[in-house]
Design an enzyme around this catalytic site. Structure first.
Site: not given
Ligand code: FAD
Ligand code: NAD
Length: 473
Positions: A191, A275, A277, A326, A450
């Site tokens: 992120i 960001a 984790g 996702a 190509h």
């Molecule tokens: P979520 O998408 O978090 O969905 C869970 C849902 O459950 C939520 O809508 C929540 O409201 C609902 N919920 C929770 N508890 C309850 C409850 N008790 N009752 C009813 N509803 C509830 N991953 C990628 O693969 N590619 C990317 O490019 C990518 N980019 C990202 C960028 C950002 C900024 C962030 C934050 C994440 C990104 N991710 C990406 C990670 C990806 O978004 C997650 O891995 C994915 O959304 C997880 O899917 P999920 O269905 O497990 O959970």
């Molecule tokens: P991340 O685990 O990718 O990165 C977090 C970073 O923060 C790590 O490098 C860690 O060492 C560092 N960190 C942790 N605590 C810290 C501190 N106190 N001070 C400084 N650095 C610290 O997590 P993220 O970037 O928050 O993303 C969360 C999740 O969302 C990831 O697991 C990722 O798979 C998913 N995501 C995926 C995509 C994608 O697939 N393109 C895009 C965005 C997010």
């Protein structure tokens, strides 16, 4: 008590896909989703569609267009005068894409006869789910099987409490209405790099503070080194080994205190993104007498088929072990729906692709060279630079490389790592190859059109046996 064959809790990419697949297989299905978007409207799609994958990619694309217009198009002999930037319009375009995509899931639910129950879901004993609507009284529902797909949320740290104004999480980083002059990011992970790139391309001075001393530790070392070089060339400042100890918000910005190997340091910025984790959503999700087991890190404990310790209760996506991606959650959703329907569901955890949508993009599948060496697996590897790829040159995007790692004796492909243009799309070919148990020779003997970027992957495969044509082996 109303009953369903399957009740899914959570409608992110894990839960909504599970619900659709279950309904396709003829099971009566409800999906409980409690999310409301920033307009207060209930919305499907979870983190991914609302505040994750889709909006971040929309802004990455907008910022890329702007940056190319200013910095790459002149090389093509194209210059534009009076270039202006309307951040509010950019955010509005992103919001419209999110509305369209989340609305699309609603239509898919209707088409597949999945009941969307808008509110909170909680697992009780005996596969009973308590549904509390946004407005109204809790209701008990009996499920044949329960699928928990409640996802994750950003980790907050005491040293940088969010205030929604100066200090924000990833959701806040998608909502800036102007470009901050100085932007700090705590965490140089996925992120941090993606959102740092967005605002850097739009003109912010970006500094990333990363606690670890290794950059992108999960990636192949060679790719991570190249990534760090490219990002620093673009102006992203990456400070490794930086342990944030506190923040002070004033009317003029945020001062971040941190320690590194040189001692106590400070950084003053206009906005700060945290960001570091994400953590699983398990609060108020299950009654104590449901006996649902969590693992030592707070994720719901599951086996390889996403079965929890309670028969008939499954958990998938970010709320369980494995990468928070996702497509990993969606694949688990399909697997559990098929298992519930009596079919043989399966996820190959060895072929989950990773993508980081920076420029250049980074994508990989399988294991890294350092992990294979640590496990004493005999390997051979080959690389090919995009600098020698005609299509990449024509695109003015000739940076980075493809790297193929194969078993030294069997030649089976064990990992492919790409940093370069469209790496996110190029990786699909090798995911498929690995799914079929391909050797590097299989990729090398496959005809690639190509001029295409995919020729770089083929040349890297040829290079495993020192047979690359367009480089000195
Ligand atoms: P979520 O998408 O978090 O969905 C869970 C849902 O459950 C939520 O809508 C929540 O409201 C609902 N919920 C929770 N508890 C309850 C409850 N008790 N009752 C009813 N509803 C509830 N991953 C990628 O693969 N590619 C990317 O490019 C990518 N980019 C990202 C960028 C950002 C900024 C962030 C934050 C994440 C990104 N991710 C990406 C990670 C990806 O978004 C997650 O891995 C994915 O959304 C997880 O899917 P999920 O269905 O497990 O959970
Ligand atoms: P991340 O685990 O990718 O990165 C977090 C970073 O923060 C790590 O490098 C860690 O060492 C560092 N960190 C942790 N605590 C810290 C501190 N106190 N001070 C400084 N650095 C610290 O997590 P993220 O970037 O928050 O993303 C969360 C999740 O969302 C990831 O697991 C990722 O798979 C998913 N995501 C995926 C995509 C994608 O697939 N393109 C895009 C965005 C997010």
């Amino acid at each position: 008590m109303k009953s369903y064959d399957v009740i899914v809790i959570g409608a992110g990419p894990a839960g909504y896909v599970a619900a659709i697949r279950a309904a396709q297989l003829g099971l009566t299905t409800a999906c409980i989703e409690g999310y409301r978007n920033k307009d207060g409207e209930p919305a499907l799609g979870g983190t991914c569609l609302n505040v994750g994958c889709i909006p971040s990619k929309a802004l990455l694309d907008s910022s890329d267009q702007y940056h190319r217009l200013l910095h790459t198009l002149p090389t093509h002999g194209i210059t534009a005068g009076n270039v202006s930037l309307d951040v509010k319009a950019m955010i509005a375009r992103k919001d419209q894409i999110v509305r369209d995509m989340t609305g699309g899931i609603k239509q898919l639910f209707q088409a597949n006869k999945v009941d969307w129950l808008q509110g909170h879901g909680k697992l009780l004993d005996g596969k009973v789910v308590e549904f509390t609507p946004h407005k109204g009284k809790p209701e008990k529902l009996q499920a044949g099987s329960v699928v928990i797909a409640t996802g994750s949320q950003p980790i907050e740290i005491d040293a940088a409490p969010l205030d929604g104004e100066r200090i924000v999480d990833s959701s806040g980083a998608l909502e800036f209405t102007s470009v901050p002059k100085r932007l700090g990011v705590i965490g140089a992970g996925v992120i941090g790099l993606e959102m740092g790139s967005v605002w850097s391309r739009l003109g912010a001075e970006v500094v990333l503070l990363e606690a670890q001393t290794t950059f992108l530790a999960a990636a192949d070392n060679r790719i991570a080194r190249e990534a760090q070089r490219q990002f620093e060339k673009q102006g992203l400042e990456i400070r490794l080994g930086a342990r944030v100890t506190g923040t002070k918000v004033t009317s003029r910005g945020v001062t971040v205190s941190y320690e590194d190997d040189k001692g106590q340091q400070t950084l003053t910025v206009d906005k700060l993104i945290v960001a570091v984790g994400r953590r699983p959503n398990t609060e108020n999700l299950f009654a104590a007498d449901s006996n649902l087991l969590l693992d030592e890190r707070g994720f719901i404990h599951v086996d390889d088929q996403c079965q929890t310790n309670i028969p008939g209760v499954y958990a998938i996506g970010d709320v369980v072990r494995g990468p928070m991606l996702a497509h990993k959650g969606s694949e688990e959703g399909i697997m559990v729906a098929e298992i519930i329907a009596g079919k043989a569901g399966h996820v190959n955890y060895d072929t989950i692709p990773w993508v980081i949508y920076t420029d250049p993009e980074i994508a990989w599948v399988g294991r890294t060279e350092q992990a294979l060496k640590a496990a004493a697996v005999p390997i051979k590897s080959g690389t090919f630079n995009f600098a020698a790829n005609g299509r990449a040159r024509a695109m003015e995007s000739a940076v980075g490389m493809a790297k193929v790692i194969a078993h030294a004796e069997t030649d089976r492909v064990l990992g492919v790592h790409i940093i370069g243009p469209m790496a996110s799309e190029l990786i699909a070919e090798v995911v498929l190859a690995m799914e079929f148990g391909a050797s590097s020779e299989d990729i090398a003997r496959t005809i690639h059109a190509h001029p295409t970027l995919s020729e770089a992957v083929r040349e890297a495969a040829l290079s495993v046996h020192k047979q690359a044509i367009h480089k000195a082996n």
